[in-house]
Write a protein that holds these residues in place. Structure first.
Motif, PDB file in Angstrom:
ATOM      1  N   ASP A  36       1.203   8.077   6.951  1.00 14.53           N
ATOM      2  CA  ASP A  36       2.031   7.162   7.742  1.00 14.53           C
ATOM      3  C   ASP A  36       1.277   5.923   8.207  1.00 14.53           C
ATOM      4  O   ASP A  36       1.891   4.870   8.439  1.00 14.53           O
ATOM      5  CB  ASP A  36       2.587   7.886   8.980  1.00 14.53           C
ATOM      6  CG  ASP A  36       3.621   8.935   8.628  1.00 14.53           C
ATOM      7  OD1 ASP A  36       4.138   8.879   7.488  1.00 14.53           O
ATOM      8  OD2 ASP A  36       3.895   9.809   9.469  1.00 14.53           O
ATOM      9  N   THR A  37      -0.032   6.020   8.353  1.00 11.20           N
ATOM     10  CA  THR A  37      -0.790   4.904   8.939  1.00 11.20           C
ATOM     11  C   THR A  37      -1.835   4.286   8.016  1.00 11.20           C
ATOM     12  O   THR A  37      -2.331   3.194   8.295  1.00 11.20           O
ATOM     13  CB  THR A  37      -1.509   5.373  10.222  1.00 11.20           C
ATOM     14  OG1 THR A  37      -2.379   6.469   9.899  1.00 11.20           O
ATOM     15  CG2 THR A  37      -0.499   5.810  11.271  1.00 11.20           C
ATOM     16  N   VAL A  38      -2.181   4.963   6.942  1.00 16.90           N
ATOM     17  CA  VAL A  38      -3.286   4.501   6.092  1.00 16.90           C
ATOM     18  C   VAL A  38      -2.789   4.170   4.682  1.00 16.90           C
ATOM     19  O   VAL A  38      -2.053   4.952   4.076  1.00 16.90           O
ATOM     20  CB  VAL A  38      -4.404   5.564   5.999  1.00 16.90           C
ATOM     21  CG1 VAL A  38      -5.523   5.100   5.071  1.00 16.90           C
ATOM     22  CG2 VAL A  38      -4.951   5.885   7.387  1.00 16.90           C
ATOM     23  N   ALA A  39      -3.189   3.003   4.186  1.00 21.76           N
ATOM     24  CA  ALA A  39      -2.932   2.612   2.796  1.00 21.76           C
ATOM     25  C   ALA A  39      -4.270   2.363   2.110  1.00 21.76           C
ATOM     26  O   ALA A  39      -5.240   1.938   2.744  1.00 21.76           O
ATOM     27  CB  ALA A  39      -2.067   1.361   2.736  1.00 21.76           C
ATOM     28  N   VAL A  40      -4.324   2.633   0.809  1.00 17.28           N
ATOM     29  CA  VAL A  40      -5.585   2.568   0.065  1.00 17.28           C
ATOM     30  C   VAL A  40      -5.359   1.836  -1.250  1.00 17.28           C
ATOM     31  O   VAL A  40      -4.340   2.038  -1.916  1.00 17.28           O
ATOM     32  CB  VAL A  40      -6.132   3.984  -0.234  1.00 17.28           C
ATOM     33  CG1 VAL A  40      -7.490   3.907  -0.925  1.00 17.28           C
ATOM     34  CG2 VAL A  40      -6.232   4.811   1.050  1.00 17.28           C
ATOM     35  N   ARG A  41      -6.316   0.997  -1.626  1.00 22.34           N
ATOM     36  CA  ARG A  41      -6.273   0.362  -2.945  1.00 22.34           C
ATOM     37  C   ARG A  41      -7.686   0.274  -3.512  1.00 22.34           C
ATOM     38  O   ARG A  41      -8.677   0.416  -2.791  1.00 22.34           O
ATOM     39  CB  ARG A  41      -5.648  -1.029  -2.891  1.00 22.34           C
ATOM     40  CG  ARG A  41      -6.532  -2.106  -2.307  1.00 22.34           C
ATOM     41  CD  ARG A  41      -5.897  -3.479  -2.472  1.00 22.34           C
ATOM     42  NE  ARG A  41      -6.740  -4.538  -1.933  1.00 22.34           N
ATOM     43  CZ  ARG A  41      -7.686  -5.180  -2.630  1.00 22.34           C
ATOM     44  NH1 ARG A  41      -7.901  -4.838  -3.890  1.00 22.34           N
ATOM     45  NH2 ARG A  41      -8.414  -6.129  -2.080  1.00 22.34           N
ATOM     46  N   ILE A  42      -7.768   0.023  -4.799  1.00 22.59           N
ATOM     47  CA  ILE A  42      -9.062  -0.139  -5.460  1.00 22.59           C
ATOM     48  C   ILE A  42      -9.451  -1.610  -5.458  1.00 22.59           C
ATOM     49  O   ILE A  42      -8.663  -2.477  -5.840  1.00 22.59           O
ATOM     50  CB  ILE A  42      -9.014   0.389  -6.910  1.00 22.59           C
ATOM     51  CG1 ILE A  42      -8.803   1.906  -6.917  1.00 22.59           C
ATOM     52  CG2 ILE A  42     -10.291   0.034  -7.667  1.00 22.59           C
ATOM     53  CD1 ILE A  42      -8.622   2.507  -8.294  1.00 22.59           C
ATOM     54  N   ASP A  43     -10.651  -1.893  -4.992  1.00 25.54           N
ATOM     55  CA  ASP A  43     -11.229  -3.236  -5.034  1.00 25.54           C
ATOM     56  C   ASP A  43     -12.125  -3.299  -6.269  1.00 25.54           C
ATOM     57  O   ASP A  43     -13.198  -2.696  -6.292  1.00 25.54           O
ATOM     58  CB  ASP A  43     -12.024  -3.489  -3.757  1.00 25.54           C
ATOM     59  CG  ASP A  43     -12.861  -4.762  -3.831  1.00 25.54           C
ATOM     60  OD1 ASP A  43     -12.620  -5.585  -4.732  1.00 25.54           O
ATOM     61  OD2 ASP A  43     -13.768  -4.917  -2.987  1.00 25.54           O
ATOM     62  N   ARG A  44     -11.687  -4.011  -7.281  1.00 23.36           N
ATOM     63  CA  ARG A  44     -12.426  -4.063  -8.539  1.00 23.36           C
ATOM     64  C   ARG A  44     -13.702  -4.911  -8.447  1.00 23.36           C
ATOM     65  O   ARG A  44     -14.618  -4.745  -9.260  1.00 23.36           O
ATOM     66  CB  ARG A  44     -11.531  -4.623  -9.648  1.00 23.36           C
ATOM     67  CG  ARG A  44     -10.557  -3.611 -10.216  1.00 23.36           C
ATOM     68  CD  ARG A  44     -11.297  -2.578 -11.042  1.00 23.36           C
ATOM     69  NE  ARG A  44     -10.428  -1.467 -11.403  1.00 23.36           N
ATOM     70  CZ  ARG A  44     -10.776  -0.216 -11.407  1.00 23.36           C
ATOM     71  NH1 ARG A  44     -11.992   0.128 -11.045  1.00 23.36           N
ATOM     72  NH2 ARG A  44      -9.936   0.727 -11.768  1.00 23.36           N
ATOM     73  N   ASP A  45     -13.787  -5.816  -7.471  1.00 24.87           N
ATOM     74  CA  ASP A  45     -15.008  -6.615  -7.335  1.00 24.87           C
ATOM     75  C   ASP A  45     -16.205  -5.734  -6.993  1.00 24.87           C
ATOM     76  O   ASP A  45     -17.330  -6.003  -7.413  1.00 24.87           O
ATOM     77  CB  ASP A  45     -14.829  -7.681  -6.252  1.00 24.87           C
ATOM     78  CG  ASP A  45     -13.848  -8.763  -6.669  1.00 24.87           C
ATOM     79  OD1 ASP A  45     -13.669  -8.969  -7.890  1.00 24.87           O
ATOM     80  OD2 ASP A  45     -13.252  -9.401  -5.780  1.00 24.87           O
TER      81      ASP A  45
END
Length: 237
Positions: A174-183
């Motif tokens: 509900d509170t956390v979103a995650v993505r991949i940082d390719r740099d």
């Protein structure tokens, strides 16, 4: 054989057991670990010390296969120095044993391109239920907190919010979103109070914003469900 160190390690076992022992028998051997300070030593000195660590883990894994595995599928998992050891086991696994591996969860240690090129079984998961794959996890809340010791040279990353390798934001809860940082080849988590995971005596190695110490807690529910799913899929194949 160090009773003080054994007691300290026992605090971590229930955390991992809750994730990986929910759908499988859980084995976690004692082994002689090098200290965090040793990781920062001259690479030649560090690598010599690590030979003791690797010998212990290889011996424990061989004992497990001979006495307790019984020819069944298995999940391999390691966190931090344990993830380094899991990668070593992957490189030295026989084809017959590797065919029984459900998946390898490599948490908090970089998987380099050189390593993937050298060992074809070290390949990233492409979805939530493929088997014989690796799930590499390394997380920050602030990209300025990426450190060479923990995140440097990473080439593989899998988002446990989606079990994919795309660069989109995925909701973890509900509170956390995650993505991949390719740099930087790390996961970036938004909505995490990074100050909760600061250890003053480790701040020079793990600065605030580097979520190395938070990863098992942060992803525990997703990991628990995913281990169960991959095992079920392996048994159905």
């Amino acid at each position: 054989t160090d009773s003080v160190q054994r007691v300290r390690m026992e605090r971590s076992f229930p955390v991992a057991d809750a994730i990986f022992g929910d759908s499988a028998n859980f084995f976690s051997p004692y082994y002689r670990q090098i200290s965090l300070n040793a990781w920062a030593m001259d690479p030649e000195v560090r690598d010599e010390l690590l030979q003791v660590t690797l010998a212990d883990v290889r011996s424990a894994f061989s004992y497990y296969l001979e006495h307790w595995n019984g020819g069944r599928p298995f999940v391999l998992a390691g966190f931090s120095q344990g993830a380094f050891c899991a990668l070593d086991l992957l490189q030295n696994m026989s084809p017959e044993v590797a065919d029984r591996m459900v998946a390898a969860y490599i948490i908090g240690y970089p998987v380099t391109q050189e390593l993937m090129d050298r060992c074809e079984r070290i390949r990233p998961a492409q979805g939530p239920d493929d088997t014989g794959v690796c799930i590499a996890i390394s997380t920050v809340s602030d990209r300025d907190a990426v450190t060479p010791l923990i995140n440097g040279g990473n080439a593989m990353i899998v988002n446990p919010a989606s079990w994919t390798t795309d660069i989109l934001w995925h909701q973890l809860n509900d509170t956390v979103a995650v993505r991949i940082d390719r740099d930087n080849n790390v996961l970036v988590a938004e909505g995490v109070d990074a100050s909760r995971y600061v250890k003053p005596r480790l701040k020079d190695i793990i600065p605030e914003g580097n979520l190395h110490l938070a990863e098992l807690e942060l992803y525990s529910a997703r990991l628990k469900d995913n281990v169960k799913l991959r095992i079920r899929n392996m048994n159905a194949e």
